[in-house]
Design an enzyme around this catalytic site. Sequence first.
Site, PDB file in Angstrom:
ATOM      1  CE1 TYR A   1      33.686  42.255  49.619  1.00  0.00           C
ATOM      2  CE2 TYR A   1      34.999  40.459  48.733  1.00  0.00           C
ATOM      3  CZ  TYR A   1      33.845  40.909  49.338  1.00  0.00           C
ATOM      4  OH  TYR A   1      32.868  40.023  49.672  1.00  0.00           O
TER       5      TYR A   1
ATOM      6  CG  ASP B   1      26.024  33.729  49.998  1.00  0.00           C
ATOM      7  OD1 ASP B   1      26.410  33.882  48.817  1.00  0.00           O
ATOM      8  OD2 ASP B   1      26.589  32.965  50.804  1.00  0.00           O
TER       9      ASP B   1
HETATM   10  C1  IPM Z   1      31.846  35.406  46.149  1.00  0.00           C
HETATM   11  C2  IPM Z   1      32.793  35.021  47.278  1.00  0.00           C
HETATM   12  C3  IPM Z   1      34.031  35.892  47.256  1.00  0.00           C
HETATM   13  C4  IPM Z   1      33.569  37.318  47.502  1.00  0.00           C
HETATM   14  C5  IPM Z   1      35.135  35.506  48.251  1.00  0.00           C
HETATM   15  C6  IPM Z   1      35.543  34.080  48.133  1.00  0.00           C
HETATM   16  C7  IPM Z   1      36.326  36.400  48.078  1.00  0.00           C
HETATM   17  O1  IPM Z   1      32.143  35.061  48.506  1.00  0.00           O
HETATM   18  O2  IPM Z   1      32.260  35.331  44.981  1.00  0.00           O
HETATM   19  O3  IPM Z   1      30.701  35.742  46.423  1.00  0.00           O
HETATM   20  O4  IPM Z   1      33.337  37.723  48.659  1.00  0.00           O
HETATM   21  O5  IPM Z   1      33.473  38.050  46.518  1.00  0.00           O
HETATM   22 MN    MN Z   2      30.006  35.386  48.360  1.00  0.00          MN
END
Ligand code: IPM
Ligand code: MN
Length: 360
Positions: free
Chosen positions: A141, A251
């Site tokens: 990231y 997720d």
């Molecule tokens: C999360 C989201 C974020 C991430 C995105 C929107 C940048 O998916 O908070 O899980 O990947 O961290």
């Molecule tokens: Mn996410």
Amino acid sequence: MYKIALLPGDGIGPEIVPQAVRVLKAVGQRFDREFQCETALIGGAAYDATGHPLPEETLRLCQASDAIILGAVGGPKWDNLEPHLRPERGALLPLRKQLGLYANLRPATVNFALADASPLKYDLVAGLDILIIRELTGGLYFGEKRREDLPGGGQKAVETLEYSTEEVERVVRLAFTMAQKRGKKLTSVDKANVLESSRLWREVVEELAKEYPDVELNHMLVDNCAMQLVRHPKQFDVMVTENMFGDILTDLASQLTGSIGMLPSASIGGQVALYEPIHGSAPDIAGKNIANPIATILSVAMMLRISFQLEEEAAAIERAVDSVLQQGYRTGDIMQPGKIRLGTVEMTDAIIRELGEQAQ
Ligand code: IPM
Ligand code: MN
Ligand code: NAD
């Protein structure tokens, strides 16, 4: 008096954050605590109003607050902006980085009443209680990113996955400490068979493990981990992993609980912590009063416990949520046959009613 910055953001953010605040105010009334909330713009909403997704004013408000509650940012309307103006890359990531929030705690717990709502079999998930700790300010990231034109036409995109010893150490130390307070089991998830950053990660974990002999440690490769989370999720207690693996695995883990609309999170490590549901802005259901507010409401409970040490208040919210689910109330995402379907506001009403009844 506690000062809280509210960042509703985009999509369903402006629907769920006010509901979580109603719950916070109800708790405040019951326990005689004062929460002073101030709202600021972030994400696409901030871009539309000011030309930037993370206005200076928003950052300052966050820095001057005792805690932050965030809804979600992003949506199709802003997907084609320059990367640095996109809600995700221009606001959420810099906010996490600037506040030093290197650890993201994502608990996945399964209420017995909801175990049937999971796509997995009841026995696999009923009573599940795991904590995934995601490193939040490093990895792909935040590494260098660039594009190059290739001489023969087309382009090359470069992404850099970097971790320093110190970045790994601080989040892993936190994970060991949390494991000590829970089931004393820690799974470190990496891809050490391929990635150099994962090899370093594993070395640091091994070194730290010597300081925590009471915690049972195991290493797991991330591909196997995805499979194990579905095969036998109850084998886990605390898990710790790098940024992107943690994003994806959480997720996945959310579905064990019935819905992504159920998973709260706390981002900690700096002066002020940030609390947000793990889900996004859900543009497909925004503006319809059908989003599940529970992930955000449970994020408020995490805030009360972690930032303010208000354990009783936090537990009251969690009990109220449990109880409402046990009574058969559901939002659309966790709907089951024979249960009562409620909207975003009505689910919150039920939780607040329950909080009131607990006090009787
Ligand atoms: C999360 C989201 C974020 C991430 C995105 C929107 C940048 O998916 O908070 O899980 O990947 O961290
Ligand atoms: Mn996410
Ligand atoms: P999403 O999490 O927004 O939605 C995925 C699916 O889950 C959708 O079908 C949605 O309707 C459903 N869902 C999510 N939250 C729900 C809730 N509370 N109640 C009921 N259903 C819910 O992920 P996505 O669709 O991949 O992303 C949409 C946008 O959100 C993108 O712009 C993405 O970058 C952004 N996003 C932001 C954050 C954040 O701000 N922390 C997190 C993830 C995604």
